[in-house]
Design an enzyme around this catalytic site. Structure first.
Site, PDB file in Angstrom:
ATOM      1  N   GLY A   1       0.474   6.438  -6.291  1.00 12.60           N
ATOM      2  CA  GLY A   1      -0.875   6.224  -6.795  1.00 12.60           C
ATOM      3  C   GLY A   1      -1.174   4.843  -7.360  1.00 12.60           C
ATOM      4  O   GLY A   1      -2.098   4.695  -8.157  1.00 12.60           O
TER       5      GLY A   1
ATOM      6  N   LEU B   1      -6.341  14.749   8.142  1.00 14.54           N
ATOM      7  CA  LEU B   1      -7.533  15.595   7.996  1.00 14.54           C
ATOM      8  C   LEU B   1      -8.032  16.051   9.372  1.00 14.54           C
ATOM      9  O   LEU B   1      -7.956  15.295  10.350  1.00 14.54           O
ATOM     10  CB  LEU B   1      -8.626  14.807   7.264  1.00 14.54           C
TER      11      LEU B   1
ATOM     12  N   ASN C   1      -9.446   4.317   4.585  1.00 11.18           N
ATOM     13  CA  ASN C   1      -8.009   4.414   4.295  1.00 11.18           C
ATOM     14  C   ASN C   1      -7.427   3.016   4.195  1.00 11.18           C
ATOM     15  O   ASN C   1      -7.974   2.069   4.766  1.00 11.18           O
ATOM     16  CB  ASN C   1      -7.317   5.175   5.436  1.00 11.18           C
TER      17      ASN C   1
ATOM     18  N   HIS D   1      -3.871   0.957   4.979  1.00 17.35           N
ATOM     19  CA  HIS D   1      -2.617   1.110   5.734  1.00 17.35           C
ATOM     20  C   HIS D   1      -1.797  -0.174   5.599  1.00 17.35           C
ATOM     21  O   HIS D   1      -2.337  -1.275   5.738  1.00 17.35           O
ATOM     22  CB  HIS D   1      -2.946   1.400   7.206  1.00 17.35           C
TER      23      HIS D   1
ATOM     24  N   GLU E   1      -2.604  -5.103  -1.167  1.00 23.56           N
ATOM     25  CA  GLU E   1      -3.450  -3.904  -1.008  1.00 23.56           C
ATOM     26  C   GLU E   1      -4.377  -3.764  -2.214  1.00 23.56           C
ATOM     27  O   GLU E   1      -5.540  -3.399  -2.083  1.00 23.56           O
ATOM     28  CB  GLU E   1      -2.583  -2.640  -0.892  1.00 23.56           C
TER      29      GLU E   1
HETATM   30  C1  GRF Z   1       0.372   2.216   0.444  1.00 23.43           C
HETATM   31  O1  GRF Z   1       1.273   1.301   1.005  1.00 23.43           O
HETATM   32  C2  GRF Z   1      -0.741   2.541   1.408  1.00 23.43           C
HETATM   33  O2  GRF Z   1      -1.090   1.468   2.220  1.00 23.43           O
HETATM   34  C3  GRF Z   1      -0.137   3.641   2.231  1.00 23.43           C
HETATM   35  O3  GRF Z   1       0.621   4.397   1.329  1.00 23.43           O
HETATM   36  C4  GRF Z   1       1.020   3.580   0.222  1.00 23.43           C
HETATM   37  C5  GRF Z   1       0.519   4.253  -1.015  1.00 23.43           C
HETATM   38  O4  GRF Z   1       0.942   3.607  -2.172  1.00 23.43           O
HETATM   39  N1  GRF Z   1      -1.138   4.378   2.942  1.00 23.43           N
HETATM   40  P1  GRF Z   1       0.391   4.058  -3.604  1.00 23.43           P
HETATM   41  O5  GRF Z   1       0.648   5.566  -3.706  1.00 23.43           O
HETATM   42  O6  GRF Z   1      -1.056   3.726  -3.662  1.00 23.43           O
HETATM   43  O7  GRF Z   1       1.212   3.291  -4.595  1.00 23.43           O
END
Ligand code: GRF
Length: 192
Positions: free
Chosen positions: A20, A98, A112, A114, A179
Site C-alpha cells: 500500500g 476484475l 492502474n 504498473h 510511481e
Molecule cells: C507497485 O509496484 C505497482 O506498480 C504494482 O504493485 C506494486 C504495489 O506496491 N501494481 P504498493 O502496494 O503500492 O507499495
C-alpha cells in the site's frame, strides 16, 4: 474525464492487496487542495494487507472483499461503490483481475499503475524479467484498465535508467519512488 468547475472532488476508491505505498501516497495527495480526487473508500481483497494501516482518516471507509466467489464479491462491491457514489477507481497493487461485467460498469473510470514501460512486461515479476533481459531502461506506467491485462490506454509513463549494479529489490525501490510521483501526475492529467 472532466471535472465541472465548482463541483466537489471526484469520489474515489482505491483497491489494494498488499503493502500500500501507492495508497499511502494517494491519500496524502488527495488531501492537497489542488487534488481533483477525494478518497472515500479503500477496498482490499486481503484482510491483512499492510496498506490498510495507512487509513487513519475517519473520512475514508475500508472494506475487505475476499473475491473467493468473484461473481458474488463483485456484485456486492458494485452495490457498495454505487451507494457511495464512487466515480473513479485507482488500482494500486491490486492482485485480482476484475471481470468484464465489473469493468463495463465503470467504463473508462478505472486506472492502474504498473511497474514497467508498458506495453513491455505486462503481468507479474516485471523487475526480474527486465533484469534477465539486460534491459537498459525500465519504469512505470499509469493506464486505463480494460479487459486485456495491462493493455489499456496509457495515461503517463516514466522511464528510468537501470544501473549495472541493480538487483530486483533496488530496481523495485527506484521504480516505486517514481510511481509515487507518477500516479498523482496522471490523475491531475485525467481531470485537468
Ligand atoms: C507497485 O509496484 C505497482 O506498480 C504494482 O504493485 C506494486 C504495489 O506496491 N501494481 P504498493 O502496494 O503500492 O507499495
Amino acid at each position: 474525464m472532466k471535472k465541472s468547475i465548482g463541483s466537489d472532488k471526484i469520489k474515489t476508491a482505491v483497491f489494494i492487496s498488499g503493502t500500500g505505498s501507492n495508497l499511502k501516497n494517494l491519500i496524502k495527495f488527495s488531501f492537497k487542495k489542488n487534488s481533483p480526487i477525494s478518497i472515500k473508500l479503500v477496498i482490499s481483497n486481503k484482510k491483512n494487507a499492510k496498506g490498510l494501516k495507512f487509513i487513519n482518516s475517519k473520512k475514508i471507509e475500508k472494506k475487505i472483499v475476499n473475491f473467493i466467489k468473484q461473481k458474488e464479491s463483485e456484485k456486492k462491491l458494485i452495490n457498495l461503490l454505487k451507494k457511495r457514489k464512487i466515480e473513479f477507481i485507482c488500482l494500486a497493487g491490486f492482485m485480482k483481475i476484475l471481470s468484464n461485467n465489473f469493468l463495463k460498469k465503470f467504463n473508462n473510470k478505472i486506472v492502474n499503475i504498473h511497474p514497467s514501460l508498458l506495453p513491455k512486461y505486462k503481468g507479474l515479476n516485471t523487475h526480474k524479467r527486465v533484469l534477465k533481459n539486460n534491459e537498459e531502461f525500465s519504469g512505470c506506467t499509469v493506464h486505463y484498465v480494460t479487459a486485456k491485462l495491462d493493455s489499456g490506454k496509457i495515461i503517463l509513463q516514466k522511464k528510468i535508467k537501470i544501473d549495472k549494479t541493480d538487483k530486483e529489490n533496488t530496481l523495485r525501490k527506484k521504480i516505486l519512488k517514481e510511481e509515487h510521483k507518477l500516479y498523482p501526475r496522471a490523475i491531475m492529467k485525467i481531470f485537468n
